[in-house]
Design a protein around this motif. Structure first.
Motif, PDB file in Angstrom:
ATOM      1  N   PHE A   5       0.830  -1.282   0.213  1.00  0.00           N
ATOM      2  CA  PHE A   5       0.078   0.081   0.234  1.00  0.00           C
ATOM      3  C   PHE A   5       1.040   1.393  -0.169  1.00  0.00           C
ATOM      4  O   PHE A   5       1.894   1.415   0.653  1.00  0.00           O
ATOM      5  CB  PHE A   5      -0.909   0.207   1.448  1.00  0.00           C
ATOM      6  CG  PHE A   5      -1.738   1.350   1.354  1.00  0.00           C
ATOM      7  CD1 PHE A   5      -2.554   1.506   0.486  1.00  0.00           C
ATOM      8  CD2 PHE A   5      -1.321   2.247   2.229  1.00  0.00           C
ATOM      9  CE1 PHE A   5      -3.564   2.922   0.602  1.00  0.00           C
ATOM     10  CE2 PHE A   5      -2.189   3.539   2.220  1.00  0.00           C
ATOM     11  CZ  PHE A   5      -3.036   3.533   1.425  1.00  0.00           C
ATOM     12  N   TYR A   6       0.576   2.096  -0.872  1.00  0.00           N
ATOM     13  CA  TYR A   6       0.951   3.618  -0.912  1.00  0.00           C
ATOM     14  C   TYR A   6      -0.161   4.527  -0.615  1.00  0.00           C
ATOM     15  O   TYR A   6      -0.970   4.375  -1.302  1.00  0.00           O
ATOM     16  CB  TYR A   6       1.633   3.848  -2.153  1.00  0.00           C
ATOM     17  CG  TYR A   6       3.083   2.873  -2.539  1.00  0.00           C
ATOM     18  CD1 TYR A   6       4.147   3.145  -1.308  1.00  0.00           C
ATOM     19  CD2 TYR A   6       3.072   1.964  -3.332  1.00  0.00           C
ATOM     20  CE1 TYR A   6       5.395   2.553  -1.924  1.00  0.00           C
ATOM     21  CE2 TYR A   6       4.285   1.349  -3.556  1.00  0.00           C
ATOM     22  CZ  TYR A   6       5.400   1.274  -2.718  1.00  0.00           C
ATOM     23  OH  TYR A   6       6.509   0.710  -3.071  1.00  0.00           O
ATOM     24  N   LYS A   7       0.038   5.427   0.146  1.00  0.00           N
ATOM     25  CA  LYS A   7      -0.823   6.512   0.309  1.00  0.00           C
ATOM     26  C   LYS A   7      -0.704   7.745  -0.698  1.00  0.00           C
ATOM     27  O   LYS A   7       0.673   8.129  -1.107  1.00  0.00           O
ATOM     28  CB  LYS A   7      -0.918   6.985   1.671  1.00  0.00           C
ATOM     29  CG  LYS A   7      -1.921   8.102   2.156  1.00  0.00           C
ATOM     30  CD  LYS A   7      -2.099   8.421   3.446  1.00  0.00           C
ATOM     31  CE  LYS A   7      -3.094   9.265   3.975  1.00  0.00           C
ATOM     32  NZ  LYS A   7      -4.532   8.780   3.687  1.00  0.00           N
ATOM     33  N   GLN A   8      -1.626   8.263  -1.374  1.00  0.00           N
ATOM     34  CA  GLN A   8      -1.354   9.586  -2.270  1.00  0.00           C
ATOM     35  C   GLN A   8      -0.959  10.591  -1.678  1.00  0.00           C
ATOM     36  O   GLN A   8      -1.430  10.822  -0.530  1.00  0.00           O
ATOM     37  CB  GLN A   8      -2.822   9.524  -3.058  1.00  0.00           C
ATOM     38  CG  GLN A   8      -3.875  10.190  -2.370  1.00  0.00           C
ATOM     39  CD  GLN A   8      -5.148  10.212  -2.842  1.00  0.00           C
ATOM     40  OE1 GLN A   8      -5.696   9.270  -3.349  1.00  0.00           O
ATOM     41  NE2 GLN A   8      -5.535  11.540  -3.464  1.00  0.00           N
ATOM     42  N   PHE A   9       0.143  11.145  -2.279  1.00  0.00           N
ATOM     43  CA  PHE A   9       0.499  12.571  -1.729  1.00  0.00           C
ATOM     44  C   PHE A   9      -0.141  13.667  -2.031  1.00  0.00           C
ATOM     45  O   PHE A   9      -0.353  14.385  -0.951  1.00  0.00           O
ATOM     46  CB  PHE A   9       1.990  12.724  -2.550  1.00  0.00           C
ATOM     47  CG  PHE A   9       2.997  11.633  -2.316  1.00  0.00           C
ATOM     48  CD1 PHE A   9       2.716  10.763  -1.278  1.00  0.00           C
ATOM     49  CD2 PHE A   9       3.890  11.522  -2.816  1.00  0.00           C
ATOM     50  CE1 PHE A   9       4.051   9.695  -0.819  1.00  0.00           C
ATOM     51  CE2 PHE A   9       5.146  10.494  -2.832  1.00  0.00           C
ATOM     52  CZ  PHE A   9       4.917   9.477  -1.585  1.00  0.00           C
ATOM     53  N   ASP A  10      -0.945  13.763  -3.087  1.00  0.00           N
ATOM     54  CA  ASP A  10      -1.624  14.842  -3.596  1.00  0.00           C
ATOM     55  C   ASP A  10      -3.049  14.526  -3.857  1.00  0.00           C
ATOM     56  O   ASP A  10      -3.481  13.389  -4.352  1.00  0.00           O
ATOM     57  CB  ASP A  10      -1.029  15.352  -4.646  1.00  0.00           C
ATOM     58  CG  ASP A  10       0.359  15.961  -4.508  1.00  0.00           C
ATOM     59  OD1 ASP A  10       0.839  16.116  -3.368  1.00  0.00           O
ATOM     60  OD2 ASP A  10       1.067  16.208  -5.591  1.00  0.00           O
ATOM     61  N   LEU A  11      -3.969  15.604  -3.716  1.00  0.00           N
ATOM     62  CA  LEU A  11      -5.371  15.375  -4.085  1.00  0.00           C
ATOM     63  C   LEU A  11      -5.646  14.545  -5.431  1.00  0.00           C
ATOM     64  O   LEU A  11      -6.727  13.884  -5.408  1.00  0.00           O
ATOM     65  CB  LEU A  11      -6.274  16.560  -4.082  1.00  0.00           C
ATOM     66  CG  LEU A  11      -6.106  17.272  -2.671  1.00  0.00           C
ATOM     67  CD1 LEU A  11      -6.619  18.610  -2.782  1.00  0.00           C
ATOM     68  CD2 LEU A  11      -6.955  16.588  -1.649  1.00  0.00           C
ATOM     69  N   MET A  12      -4.712  14.910  -6.396  1.00  0.00           N
ATOM     70  CA  MET A  12      -5.398  14.103  -7.650  1.00  0.00           C
ATOM     71  C   MET A  12      -4.174  13.162  -7.898  1.00  0.00           C
ATOM     72  O   MET A  12      -4.321  12.914  -9.127  1.00  0.00           O
ATOM     73  CB  MET A  12      -5.015  15.405  -8.753  1.00  0.00           C
ATOM     74  CG  MET A  12      -5.974  16.578  -8.500  1.00  0.00           C
ATOM     75  SD  MET A  12      -7.653  16.040  -8.742  1.00  0.00           S
ATOM     76  CE  MET A  12      -8.382  17.572  -8.262  1.00  0.00           C
ATOM     77  N   ASP A  13      -3.713  12.548  -7.113  1.00  0.00           N
ATOM     78  CA  ASP A  13      -2.733  11.260  -7.346  1.00  0.00           C
ATOM     79  C   ASP A  13      -3.152  10.085  -7.136  1.00  0.00           C
ATOM     80  O   ASP A  13      -2.258   9.079  -7.290  1.00  0.00           O
ATOM     81  CB  ASP A  13      -1.589  11.576  -6.245  1.00  0.00           C
ATOM     82  CG  ASP A  13      -0.239  12.274  -6.603  1.00  0.00           C
ATOM     83  OD1 ASP A  13      -0.165  12.550  -8.025  1.00  0.00           O
ATOM     84  OD2 ASP A  13       0.524  12.483  -5.878  1.00  0.00           O
TER      85      ASP A  13
END
Length: 725
Positions: A5-13
């Motif tokens: 799992f990776y968490k998105q860095f930005d709102l649109m990522d």
């Protein structure tokens, strides 16, 4: 084996992050920035087509399907799903009618069939949803892991090494505090076993004085430790943030076009999270672990049975808390979804009240709001039940442990295996050990947050600067040279976006005024941004005389450019500092000249503090016309070789526009000027007028020549200048 799992860095990522997780699942690591570029992400995010193209570039074979639930169950997983019509998630497993998702915004979650269908399908229409299936090929298998895709803590150590003496003092303070705390139970034991048993009041006085001294010592150590920690945290925080701002200012302008303001602000907050974790949570947990080890040894010294009871209950406590994490995550996910819907509904109710009343739909809208409240109530009930089970179990384990240890201690005292004072000391130690267990659980959560924050910061530091170090830059802009655009083509990032400019060739002579006109979306502003090096052309070249614009330093080039853009910015500062940006104090003669050219003296005179009046977000509000005149004054004050105006007078009234354009004729003399305008009265006196249509030059000439031609330019100015037919 759990899904990576990776968490998105930005709102649109969400799209690139989903692709990153699937690539990692198949054994390959990619930097998020690489996948963003392949997806052609922009401020609006990314489309399924963009993810498809990116997946194929890194070696996946893809298949985009629209299917129902039964069709999805037969598909090969993991797959990327279009979620809630505005998001992307990875479906990596279906088991016993449970759907296991990796949501870049919320983590690994498990949903039942109803919740899954509600979020994935368009229930009102076909009951189907979109999915992108991915199959790794030999090309994917042949790729090596991309360097720099893992989290790096190393660059942080340099900041802390600068204060290593303070950190050593801090560690000594932690050790001293632990040792002082360790002495306390033995003193308590001695009061009971010696003082009370021998009825020696003087001995008790002495021990109490010793305990008072220990308390003073612990308070003093804590006081000093807090001051040292404050000094370290503030200094490290400022150092990290300063370097981040420096790095941010070196990035290309195109970076800020694809980032939401909130995303950049989040990264500025990330360094605080890291600093708090390292200087707060980590050190406190280190202190707690040290206490835990020391006190555990002491308990084992007193009684091994009590030690094993404590150890077993601690493991049960941690296991019980962990048992509820997954269920809590699902409830948090649902709560976030319904709360977001509730907030949107309330905003619509308030903002749309006029339309609601005009269309007599008050009852319908109220019922919609009540349905959401019912959903929120159900979620709150489930949260309460979960909390009660968790707290009830935790309390049962803790209190059961305390009762069992009290019983074992009492029995040991009765059988003579332990003194009464030792029993009191053990009870004291058990009370001290409850806190470290809870802090260790907090440490795990803090580490996860800090790791994500660090990866966000690493991503920024890994980006290429606008001016690459090691590359030779010409610091001098050639004087007295015109600009040439040669076979230039450009397309904004975003899969499916059409070319904005198509094979443009244009000469902009030195010392002349060139105007660019055309319908909205024809590419006028894009030409200006390419000349100002906001972006790099996809094809073609821009030259100053015979020198390539790419060979000239960005700073040197922009130092010779006076610019007024449509979205020009006014700082929260005085009028003087807004005109003479980056120059303090301002040159009085240049300032007076700029104010006269921009015809803004009357406005300044009307203000009580004149040039020293604060304007902008934290000062006096100004109209759009006043803002444009301020920006014109700023460009004039700079005294540049090249002038770029993008709709610089579209908010001015006719009288102000006429006066300013007359003033600018004098200022334009000998300078290279490029003007973009819709109001064609602004450009009719230009030496050359370029007409753009759909990214191509279709006409060029003076106002008179193009009017006589009766082509596209003539049609544009016909109504404004009343040329007739």
């Amino acid at each position: 084996m759990s899904f990576p799992f990776y968490k998105q860095f930005d709102l649109m990522d969400c799209g690139p992050t989903c692709l990153r997780m699937i690539a990692r699942h198949y054994g390959r690591s990619f930097k998020i920035q690489t996948l963003r570029q392949y997806c052609e992400i922009n401020r609006e995010g990314v489309s399924l087509l963009g993810i498809h193209n990116a997946a194929e570039k890194i070696g996946f074979e893809t298949d985009a399907i629209r299917t129902d639930l039964e069709g999805l169950k037969d598909a090969e997983l993991p797959a990327i799903l279009h979620w809630r019509q505005n998001h992307f998630v990875v479906l990596y497993k279906i088991k016993n009618n449970k759907f296991y998702l990796a949501d870049p915004g919320n983590g690994l979650i498990r949903l039942n069939t109803e919740d899954f269908v509600n979020n994935w399908t368009d229930r009102e229409e076909s009951g189907e949803g979109l999915a992108l299936l991915l199959y790794p090929t030999e090309q994917f298998e042949a790729q090596a892991n991309e360097q720099g895709s893992e989290v790096r803590w190393s660059f942080l150590f340099g900041y802390f090494m600068a204060y290593r003496k303070l950190i050593i003092q801090l560690l000594f303070g932690l050790a001293a505090g632990s040792l002082l705390q360790l002495i306390a139970p033995f003193l308590t034991q001695s009061i009971v076993d010696i003082g009370i048993n021998t009825r020696n009041l003087n001995f008790i006085y002495m021990i109490l004085i010793a305990q008072g001294a220990l308390i003073i010592g612990r308070v003093s150590v804590e006081f000093i430790r807090s001051w040292i920690l404050l000094h370290i945290s503030i200094r490290v925080n400022i150092s990290i943030l300063t370097d981040f701002i420096i790095k941010l200012m070196k990035l290309p302008m195109g970076f800020f076009d694809t980032k939401m303001t909130g995303d950049i602000m989040q990264r500025m907050n990330d360094q605080k999270k890291i600093e708090t974790f390292l200087t707060g949570t980590a050190l406190t947990t280190l202190f707690s672990i040290f206490n835990l080890l020391i006190f555990s040894i002491v308990i084992a010294y007193y009684n091994l049975t009590i030690f094993f009871v404590f150890l077993t209950s601690s493991v049960l406590y941690i296991g019980w808390i962990t048992l509820f994490l997954k269920r809590r995550k699902v409830l948090n996910y649902k709560s976030f979804e319904i709360s977001a819907k509730n907030q949107s509904t309330v905003v619509q109710l308030i903002a749309g009240m006029q339309e609601i009343k005009l269309n007599n739909c008050e009852q319908q809208k109220r019922w919609e709001w009540e349905d959401i409240q019912a959903g929120l109530f159900n979620i709150n009930v489930k949260n309460l039940a979960l909390n009660q089970y968790q707290q009830g179990g935790s309390l049962f384990i803790n209190e059961g442990k305390n009762l069992l240890i009290a019983f074992l201690s009492a029995r040991a005292v009765i059988y003579g295996d332990m003194t009464l004072g030792a029993m009191v000391a053990v009870q004291y130690i058990i009370g001290q050990l409850n806190s470290p267990i809870e802090q260790m659980l907090g440490f795990i959560q803090g580490f996860q947050d800090a790791k994500i924050s660090l990866e966000r910061l690493n991503e920024i530091y890994q980006m290429d600067d606008e001016e690459q170090p090691g590359q030779e830059w010409n610091e001098n802009v050639p004087a007295g040279q015109g600009l040439s655009i040669e076979h230039l083509s450009f397309r904004y990032p975003g899969t499916g976006n059409l070319a904005v400019l198509k094979d443009i060739s244009l000469h902009i002579p030195q010392g002349k005024t060139t105007a660019i006109v055309g319908m909205s979306g024809s590419g006028k502003t894009t030409i200006l941004k390419l000349l100002l090096r906001f972006y790099k052309p996809d094809q073609g070249a821009i030259k100053i005389g015979t020198a390539s614009l790419d060979s000239i330093s960005y700073k040197a080039w922009r130092g010779e450019c006076g610019v007024v853009m449509q979205d020009g910015f006014i700082f929260s500062d005085t009028i003087e500092h807004n005109i003479a940006v980056g120059e303090s104090p301002a040159d009085p003669e240049k300032l007076k000249h700029a104010i006269r050219i921009a015809n803004i003296q009357d406005f300044i005179d009307s203000l009580p503090r004149g040039l020293n009046t604060m304007i902008g977000a934290e000062g006096n509000g100004i109209s759009q016309g006043q803002l444009q005149r301020m920006l014109i004054a700023r460009a004039v004050y700079k005294d540049p070789q090249y002038i770029f105006f993008d709709e610089a007078t579209n908010s001015l009234d006719a009288n102000n526009e006429w006066m300013i354009m007359n003033n600018l004729k004098e200022f334009f003399t000998g300078r290279t000027v490029i003007i973009v305008a819709h109001r064609l009265s602004t450009v009719k006196d230009a030496d050359n007028i370029v007409v753009l249509d759909k990214g191509k030059i279709i006409e060029q000439g003076t106002h008179q020549e193009l009017t006589n031609l009766k082509g596209a330019y003539y049609l544009l100015v016909k109504n404004q200048l009343e040329l007739g037919t």
